[in-house]
Design a protein around this motif. Structure first.
Motif, mmCIF file in Angstrom:
data_model
loop_
_atom_site.group_PDB
_atom_site.id
_atom_site.type_symbol
_atom_site.label_atom_id
_atom_site.label_comp_id
_atom_site.label_asym_id
_atom_site.label_seq_id
_atom_site.Cartn_x
_atom_site.Cartn_y
_atom_site.Cartn_z
ATOM 1 N N ARG A 1 0.811 -1.213 0.000
ATOM 2 C CA ARG A 1 0.000 0.000 0.000
ATOM 3 C C ARG A 1 0.845 1.266 0.000
ATOM 4 N NH1 ARG A 1 -5.265 0.979 0.738
ATOM 5 N NH2 ARG A 1 -5.611 -1.258 1.104
ATOM 6 N N ASP A 2 1.950 1.282 0.739
ATOM 7 C CA ASP A 2 2.793 2.472 0.826
ATOM 8 C C ASP A 2 3.488 2.767 -0.498
ATOM 9 O OD1 ASP A 2 2.088 2.816 3.471
ATOM 10 O OD2 ASP A 2 3.760 1.588 4.202
ATOM 11 N N GLU A 3 3.847 1.689 -1.248
ATOM 12 C CA GLU A 3 4.577 1.873 -2.504
ATOM 13 C C GLU A 3 3.648 2.015 -3.707
ATOM 14 O OE1 GLU A 3 7.237 -1.363 -2.934
ATOM 15 O OE2 GLU A 3 8.457 -0.854 -1.169
ATOM 16 N N ASP A 4 2.435 1.499 -3.595
ATOM 17 C CA ASP A 4 1.527 1.488 -4.746
ATOM 18 C C ASP A 4 0.562 2.663 -4.777
ATOM 19 O OD1 ASP A 4 2.694 -0.839 -5.555
ATOM 20 O OD2 ASP A 4 1.134 -2.160 -4.759
ATOM 21 N N ILE A 5 0.180 3.201 -3.615
ATOM 22 C CA ILE A 5 -0.881 4.210 -3.552
ATOM 23 C C ILE A 5 -0.340 5.484 -2.923
ATOM 24 C CG2 ILE A 5 -3.194 4.740 -2.675
ATOM 25 C CD1 ILE A 5 -3.759 1.773 -2.628
ATOM 26 N N GLY A 6 -0.660 6.635 -3.544
ATOM 27 C CA GLY A 6 -0.213 7.916 -3.032
ATOM 28 C C GLY A 6 -1.116 8.433 -1.933
ATOM 29 N N SER A 7 -0.774 9.606 -1.435
ATOM 30 C CA SER A 7 -1.542 10.205 -0.348
ATOM 31 C C SER A 7 -2.951 10.616 -0.772
ATOM 32 C CB SER A 7 -0.789 11.434 0.194
ATOM 33 O OG SER A 7 -0.581 12.381 -0.860
ATOM 34 N N ASP A 8 -3.150 10.825 -2.068
ATOM 35 C CA ASP A 8 -4.475 11.199 -2.569
ATOM 36 C C ASP A 8 -5.365 9.993 -2.831
ATOM 37 O OD1 ASP A 8 -3.057 10.180 -4.665
ATOM 38 O OD2 ASP A 8 -3.416 11.861 -6.044
ATOM 39 N N GLY A 9 -4.865 8.792 -2.564
ATOM 40 C CA GLY A 9 -5.647 7.577 -2.757
ATOM 41 C C GLY A 9 -5.599 7.024 -4.157
ATOM 42 N N LEU A 10 -4.813 7.635 -5.041
ATOM 43 C CA LEU A 10 -4.694 7.161 -6.413
ATOM 44 C C LEU A 10 -3.423 6.335 -6.577
ATOM 45 C CD1 LEU A 10 -5.715 10.403 -8.358
ATOM 46 C CD2 LEU A 10 -7.172 8.483 -7.674
ATOM 47 N N ALA A 11 -3.433 5.441 -7.581
ATOM 48 C CA ALA A 11 -2.273 4.596 -7.838
ATOM 49 C C ALA A 11 -1.119 5.442 -8.352
ATOM 50 C CB ALA A 11 -2.625 3.511 -8.847
ATOM 51 N N LEU A 12 0.071 5.187 -7.818
ATOM 52 C CA LEU A 12 1.260 5.929 -8.268
ATOM 53 C C LEU A 12 1.638 5.535 -9.683
ATOM 54 C CD1 LEU A 12 3.394 5.764 -4.988
ATOM 55 C CD2 LEU A 12 2.054 7.697 -5.866
#
Length: 593
Positions: free
Chosen positions: A305-316
């Protein structure tokens, strides 16, 4: 004299609050259907006689003229997919239809100018008596103007045709209405029937005007109709429900496919520990993907979750992690492709109108032996349109009400049953066509007309009516059924693509029909004569029809397999019933399965 402030305020408080009329509804239907109808009258009316215009005014030979028209028709059939993409992803349906209407109007104005201005086409042939002449070939600039007109008309059709149906459904689609499914079914049927009426008018009125009043008036009237269509549609703008667009739909589908491949080695979480393992948007109703086509679910599995999803809840990286909505959209498209492909064979059968034209031209087209009026050979296609419209009216106003009265509850026929029945009727149409052609050819030979293709065989052309009627019924059942099926099975974000798929199938069918025709012609050649000959009495068109009939029967079996493997439709799942009878909160609807 002004009122004191306190009296004014008290009066304003006493006024009842203004109630806004809800947007959409039946009030918007005339504007949307009129726009589509005028576009069809204009575009189809131009196509029918266009080969004559290209040959007489532009000096094109029949082969080059037919090639130009084939490319135009192919572009017109493929452009709706582009229009659907732009509508769903960028412009929205209202703006797409508005721009497309303007494009069609400009294209028809350009085409009208080619008939009005002598400078934009080759000089006419002026030969003295007894001499031959050849008019000069059209220049590149003259052809460029002509092709630009065709291109603008195709662009217009590509924006109007896929979006009008979905835009109309947007105005009526209300999930809170217990009869919503019935309302949509009725709308699809009447919409298809009104479009058929427009085509019927194009094939008769517009063609008659071109034949008797010339190209200037014959091209000018479609341009005027298209202008009216644009004005009528834009006039009702404040009344429409206009749904917001989402991000690029095709990009989302591509991202889901790529992510599923990149993550192909991942293990899917079990049912018990799947909560929070799938990536979804905050406002999405899909917290986890469905169990069908589970290999695509790997596209939305969260690895870290920390590496795949940003703070805005969208996928990096959206090419490695997609949302559950993207996965379900890709699944919906993949799932319907087999069912969609079954309709191609019916469209191939319907596209054989040129051979039916040759048949009608060689037969007695009088209404009776004492009559002097002959039905034009090209007008027999009206029976297909009449059969289609008649079925829609009878089904909606007679068959369903009568069945509901007998059963004592509302009754409707499941969409998959209707599609299958239409494909079977399409097979019957080709079998009847083969039988009638065998009888016509045998009669022609017995009358000594084997080498005279232009002579009239002493057999009534009314024998062709049953096959035209069967084609109309097949298109009414499968055509309307597929449109309804795509629209209900796809997410709302893909509804315009749902409307474009049937047109795309017709485009593919035209290409495949050409391939089948050439294969049959080359493989059946024996002694210099094949089944497909310019002289219809020498060829064996009945054998060619039987080939299509056999392919159509195999297609019916293929459809049964596709329908079974597809499983229950969205409506069946929603109502927790697969085998036909379902109960709603305040109503009960019987589906004939």
């Amino acid at each position: 004299m002004e009122n004191p402030p306190d009296q004014t305020e008290s009066k304003e408080m006493m006024l009842p609050p203004r109630t806004r009329r809800p947007k959409g509804g039946l009030l918007t239907m005339p504007f949307i259907i009129a726009n589509e109808g005028f576009e069809k009258v204009a575009s189809y009316g131009l196509l029918q006689n266009m080969i004559l215009y290209l040959m007489s005014d532009y000096g094109l030979g029949v082969v080059k003229g037919q090639t130009v028209l084939f490319m135009w028709v192919a572009a017109t059939n493929f452009m709706p997919l582009v229009g659907a993409f732009l509508s769903d992803s960028y412009l929205g349906r209202f703006l797409t239809i508005a721009i497309a209407s303007l494009s069609s109007f400009l294209g028809m104005v350009l085409l009208w100018l080619t008939a009005m201005l002598p400078q934009v086409k080759p000089s006419p042939c002026l030969a003295s008596a007894g001499t031959n002449c050849s008019s000069p070939a059209a220049t590149s600039s003259q052809l460029a103007l002509l092709y630009s007109a065709f291109a603008l008309i195709s662009i217009g059709s590509g924006g109007i045709r896929p979006c009008s149906l979905a835009f109309g459904a947007d105005q009526l689609d209300n999930k809170e209405n217990p009869k919503n499914e019935r309302v949509l079914e009725s709308f699809f049927g009447w919409y298809y029937a009104s479009s058929s009426v427009a085509v019927l008018i194009a094939f008769t009125v517009i063609v008659y005007i071109q034949d008797h009043l010339g190209w200037r008036i014959g091209f000018g009237i479609p341009a005027i109709l298209m202008l009216l269509a644009s004005i009528v549609f834009a006039f009702a703008s404040p009344l429409y429900v206009k749904r917001n667009v989402t991000k690029s739909l095709f990009t989302g589908l591509a991202q889901a496919a790529v992510a599923a491949y990149v993550n192909r080695k991942l293990m899917l979480p079990g049912q018990s520990d799947s909560y929070g393992c799938y990536h979804h948007l905050k406002d999405s109703e899909l917290k986890a993907p469905s169990d069908k086509l589970r290999f695509l679910n790997k596209a939305c599995v969260i690895r870290n979750r920390d590496e795949d999803i940003g703070s805005d809840g969208l996928a990096l990286n959206p090419w490695r992690l997609c949302t559950t909505d993207q996965v379900e959209e890709l699944k919906a498209l993949v799932k319907v492709i087999p069912v969609w492909s079954t309709g191609i064979m019916m469209s191939i059968n319907v596209s054989q109108n040129s051979f039916q034209l040759l048949q009608a031209n060689s037969m007695d087209r009088r209404l009776s032996k004492d009559s002097t009026f002959k039905i034009p050979a090209g007008s027999f296609g009206m029976f297909t349109i009449i059969a289609l419209i008649s079925w829609v009216v009878l089904y909606d106003r007679a068959i369903l009400p009568l069945a509901s009265k007998i059963r004592g509850r509302p009754v409707r026929i499941n969409v998959k049953i209707r599609m299958g029945l239409g494909l079977f009727i399409s097979f019957l149409a080709m079998a009847v066509s083969a039988t009638v052609e065998h009888y016509r050819r045998r009669t022609a030979i017995s009358q000594g007309l084997a080498n005279n293709a232009t002579a009239t065989v002493n057999i009534s052309a009314m024998w062709l009516v049953p096959q035209y009627v069967l084609h109309g019924l097949a298109e009414a059942l499968t055509g309307i059924g597929q449109t309804e099926f795509f629209y209900t099975e796809f997410p709302k974000s893909m509804s315009s693509i749902a409307a474009a798929l049937f047109g795309l199938g017709m485009a593919v069918a035209n290409i495949l029909a050409s391939v089948i025709l050439n294969v049959v012609k080359n493989s059946s050649k024996k002694g210099g004569v094949s089944w497909i000959e310019d002289n219809i009495n020498k060829g064996h068109y009945d054998y060619y029809y039987w080939v299509l009939a056999i392919m159509s029967f195999v297609n019916v079996i293929y459809y049964v397999a596709c329908s079974w493997s597809y499983g229950p439709t969205v409506d069946q799942v929603r109502n927790d019933k697969v085998n036909g009878v379902r109960e709603e909160e305040q109503d009960e609807v019987v589906k004939i399965n």
